[in-house]
Design an enzyme around this catalytic site. Structure first.
Site, PDB file in Angstrom:
ATOM      1  CD  GLU A  86      -3.248  -0.988   1.808  1.00 20.65           C
ATOM      2  OE1 GLU A  86      -3.262  -0.101   3.348  1.00 20.65           O
ATOM      3  OE2 GLU A  86      -4.483  -1.412   1.585  1.00 20.65           O
ATOM      4  CD  GLU A 111      -4.283  -5.469   2.629  1.00 16.11           C
ATOM      5  OE1 GLU A 111      -5.210  -4.623   4.005  1.00 16.11           O
ATOM      6  OE2 GLU A 111      -3.085  -5.294   2.677  1.00 16.11           O
TER       7      GLU A 111
HETATM    8  C1  GLA Z   1      -4.195  -2.180   5.435  1.00 14.10           C
HETATM    9  C2  GLA Z   1      -2.849  -2.574   5.301  1.00 14.10           C
HETATM   10  C3  GLA Z   1      -2.677  -3.995   5.892  1.00 14.10           C
HETATM   11  C4  GLA Z   1      -4.041  -3.907   7.138  1.00 14.10           C
HETATM   12  C5  GLA Z   1      -5.309  -3.710   6.553  1.00 14.10           C
HETATM   13  C6  GLA Z   1      -6.388  -2.875   8.316  1.00 14.10           C
HETATM   14  O1  GLA Z   1      -4.836  -2.431   4.144  1.00 14.10           O
HETATM   15  O2  GLA Z   1      -2.382  -2.890   3.805  1.00 14.10           O
HETATM   16  O3  GLA Z   1      -1.193  -4.361   6.324  1.00 14.10           O
HETATM   17  O4  GLA Z   1      -2.926  -2.729   8.321  1.00 14.10           O
HETATM   18  O5  GLA Z   1      -4.716  -2.434   6.372  1.00 14.10           O
HETATM   19  O6  GLA Z   1      -6.934  -3.449   7.269  1.00 14.10           O
END
Ligand code: GLA
Length: 674
Positions: free
Chosen positions: A151, A310
């Site tokens: 991210e 995710e």
């Molecule tokens: C982000 C991060 C993850 C985690 C999630 C929690 O998407 O990439 O590592 O912290 O948030 O929602």
């Protein structure tokens, strides 16, 4: 080289962080992964401190055992470069790599993603660990994909330190051809005595006494996105050098609360586009957000399938109140992502953490263990995705395009606009919603995209547009298409300079209107509308004193200072039609207008379904896959072809399929079948 994912069928899994657990837990992990049908997990995302205990000293023993164990159990690995979380030793050695915020505070390490994107020390360290990992695991049979970083920009989209200032100046020199006069002109620096005589005078838009220059801020946002992209590219190149055939991705965040990166510039750099999506607890219809983000990500991927890298099985831990999912919601969410083009479904994370900042975040395997509703849902979803293996690779086709542009979003939301109430995503979603409700397939496009395959192009909010983008959109209408433009669009050029002579500048002629003054509406203010709109129609958020210059009025204000002034117009432009929505009509009125536009443009829904039953079509080589997602508390019956099969049950559904309340059906209809 065509680098594709070698996992069969639909990928299923999540972030796997076994380093957080004693090794005896790992055997249970892989056993349960197999039970749930997990076939790919992302590993190593936050492992830097364990992989490189001291600068240049590596310990791969744990990662060796994890990858071997996964491989022995038939589970593929999406191996991450751990560069989102540099270790403490790195910052002690390179304190100048810590980021400085807008107010001049240097942030401390002790969390994650707390580094300056322009730091040479960070870049060097990140590429070193990426190279070490790539060289060690390029030939490991478990590794099927590189997960570059995590991210980008989630917590450090902008750093305001002196190193960043230097990098910003280099970026500006490249943008303005090393011509300071060109920058002064683009930024309008004669205003408030902001003229620059030396490149070194230019700073990041740090906290200052009054509103900073808009073009300065906009260029800063462009720079910040490009700066992180250059890190991503550099890591990708290191990985490709060691393992030319393994595809690389990085997880985007196309969702409501993140707007730091211009993903149109990012997506072409990746072999596979992937996205992270989380629900907003306060959104009563988050299924619309799932669909919108899915359509946007598919469009970023150029129409090709993408991966949901995710999402959550239940509550997250980073909103004021973190709502758990209702019955069947996990399944509806996941299958909706597949419907909108995902060929893989993954969660953050596999096993719920016992310690650390995310101990209250849901996971595939909750704290409670397998005796839990989440675990049952996770196992059921694994079986569902297995049953959908043949859907992999199928695509969507749309006749409606919605213009999406990060530059326009950034510029619209700069300070000192006519109204702070105008938010880009709210406007796009307001226009997207009625199309979603009617089952109309939608792509997202850049303003300069090839529009020849669309019948209807919507620009709900395009405050900033360059000449080429504006010409592309109006040319689409001139050639016979239907174009609809939302208020305050075409107002400024790429440098944030107002287009003179009347609003909405770039679109005025094509829309056949001219506005001489903007009248943003106060919260709660909602003048009536009359004309070809339902009785009782109202306007909110925005209004303009508009006069017709060739267009016809479809609706006009019935009250307020603009009583009698047109609010919605329609104009014949060349061989096509151009609509202007100079306000935000109430949702029913907006839905009616969009319905009329698409009917006049000859756009049909993919299927007509009962209200609240989402219908999405993916097209395979020989068959169509009709996803029906029942978001209501009533059972539904939907007509399908005579030789259809419902894939989740494997049963024939000749002529009609039942979709119980809260459930999902995926129907295979052979192409050419009745
Ligand atoms: C982000 C991060 C993850 C985690 C999630 C929690 O998407 O990439 O590592 O912290 O948030 O929602």
């Amino acid at each position: 080289m065509n680098r594709t994912l070698s996992v069969p069928g639909i990928a299923y899994g999540g972030d796997y962080n076994p380093e957080q657990w004693p090794e005896e837990v790992w055997a249970e992990d892989v056993r349960l992964m197999r039970e749930a049908g997990v076939n790919m997990v992302s590993v190593g995302i936050f492992s830097w401190a364990l992989l490189e205990p001291a600068e240049g000293v590596y310990d791969f023993s744990r990662m060796d055992r994890i990858l071997d164990l996964l491989h022995e159990n038939g589970i593929a690995a999406d191996l991450a470069t751990p560069t989102a979380a540099p270790p403490a030793w790195f910052f002690r050695a390179h304190p100048q790599a810590l980021p400085v915020d807008h107010d001049g505070r240097t942030l401390s390490y002790g969390s994650r993603q707390t580094f300056c994107p322009s730091s040479p020390a960070y870049r060097q360290a990140a590429l070193r660990i990426a190279r070490a990992l790539a060289e060690r695991y390029a030939d490991h049979p478990a590794v099927v994909m590189w997960h570059v970083h995590n991210e980008y920009g989630c917590h450090n989209a902008a750093c305001y330190c002196d190193t960043s200032a230097q990098a910003f100046r280099s970026w500006l020199r490249a943008r303005y051809g090393d011509d300071l006069a060109a920058l002064n002109d683009a930024w309008g620096t004669t205003f408030w005595s902001q003229w620059y005589y030396d490149w070194d005078e230019i700073l990041p838009p740090r906290a200052t006494g009054a509103v900073p220059n808009p073009t300065h801020q906009l260029d800063w946002r462009r720079f910040c996105s490009d700066e992180l992209l250059s890190l991503c590219r550099a890591e990708r190149d290191v990985l490709r050098e060691a393992a030319p055939e393994i595809p690389a991705t990085t997880n985007f965040m196309v969702m409501y609360n993140f707007d730091a990166l211009d993903y149109w510039r990012w997506a072409p750099e990746l072999d596979i586009v992937s996205n992270d999506h989380y629900l907003r607890s306060t959104d009563p219809e988050s299924e619309i957000d799932v669909a919108l983000s899915g359509d946007l990500v598919r469009s970023l991927a150029g129409g090709r399938p993408w991966l949901l890298m995710e999402h959550s099985t239940g509550a997250v831990n980073w909103q004021p109140v973190n709502r758990a999912k209702g019955p069947g919601e996990l399944r509806r969410n996941a299958l909706a992502h597949v419907a909108h083009g995902a060929d893989g479904i993954a969660y953050f994370q596999w096993r719920a953490a016992k310690a650390g900042a995310e101990q209250w975040h849901s996971a595939m395997l909750p704290h409670t263990g397998t005796d839990s509703r989440i675990w049952q849902d996770v196992v059921r979803l694994g079986a569902d995705l297995k049953a959908l293996a043949e859907v992999r690779g199928s695509t969507r086709t749309a006749e409606v395009a919605v213009v999406w542009d990060w530059n326009a979003r950034w510029a619209l939301e700069l300070p000192s606009q006519p109204s702070e109430e105008v938010r880009y995503l709210d406007l796009v979603r307001a226009w997207y919603e009625p199309l979603w409700r009617s089952g109309v397939a939608v792509d997202f496009v850049r303003p300069d995209a090839d529009l020849s395959s669309y019948r209807l192009v919507l620009a709900p909010s395009l405050y900033l547009v360059d000449d080429a983008g504006a010409a592309n959109l109006t040319g689409f209408a001139a050639r016979g298409g239907t174009l609809a433009v939302g208020f305050h669009s075409g107002a400024v050029d790429e440098n944030c300079h107002v287009r003179l002579g009347g609003y909405p500048g770039a679109f005025r002629q094509a829309l056949g209107v001219r506005t001489d003054e903007l009248f943003p509406l106060l919260p709660g203010e909602s003048p009536g509308l009359s004309g070809e709109v339902p009785a009782g129609a109202t306007a909110t958020l925005w209004s303009e004193r508009l006069r017709l210059e060739g267009a016809e009025a479809i609706a006009s204000y019935t009250s307020g200072v603009l009583a009698g002034v047109p609010a919605v117009t329609r104009h014949t432009h060349g061989a096509g039609t151009a609509w202007y929505l100079a306000t935000r009509p109430d949702p029913t009125t907006l839905a009616g207008l969009l319905d009329r536009m698409r009917t006049e443009a000859g756009v049909e829904p993919v299927r007509t379904t009962p209200e609240g039953v989402e219908a999405v079509l993916r097209r395979g080589a020989d068959a169509d896959y009709l996803f029906l997602i029942n978001h209501t508390d009533q059972p539904a019956e939907v007509p399908v072809s005579a030789e259809a099969t419902e894939l989740l049950t494997g049963k024939p559904v000749p002529g009609s399929v039942a979709v119980p309340s809260g459930e999902v059906a995926v129907v295979r209809e052979l192409r050419g079948g009745s």
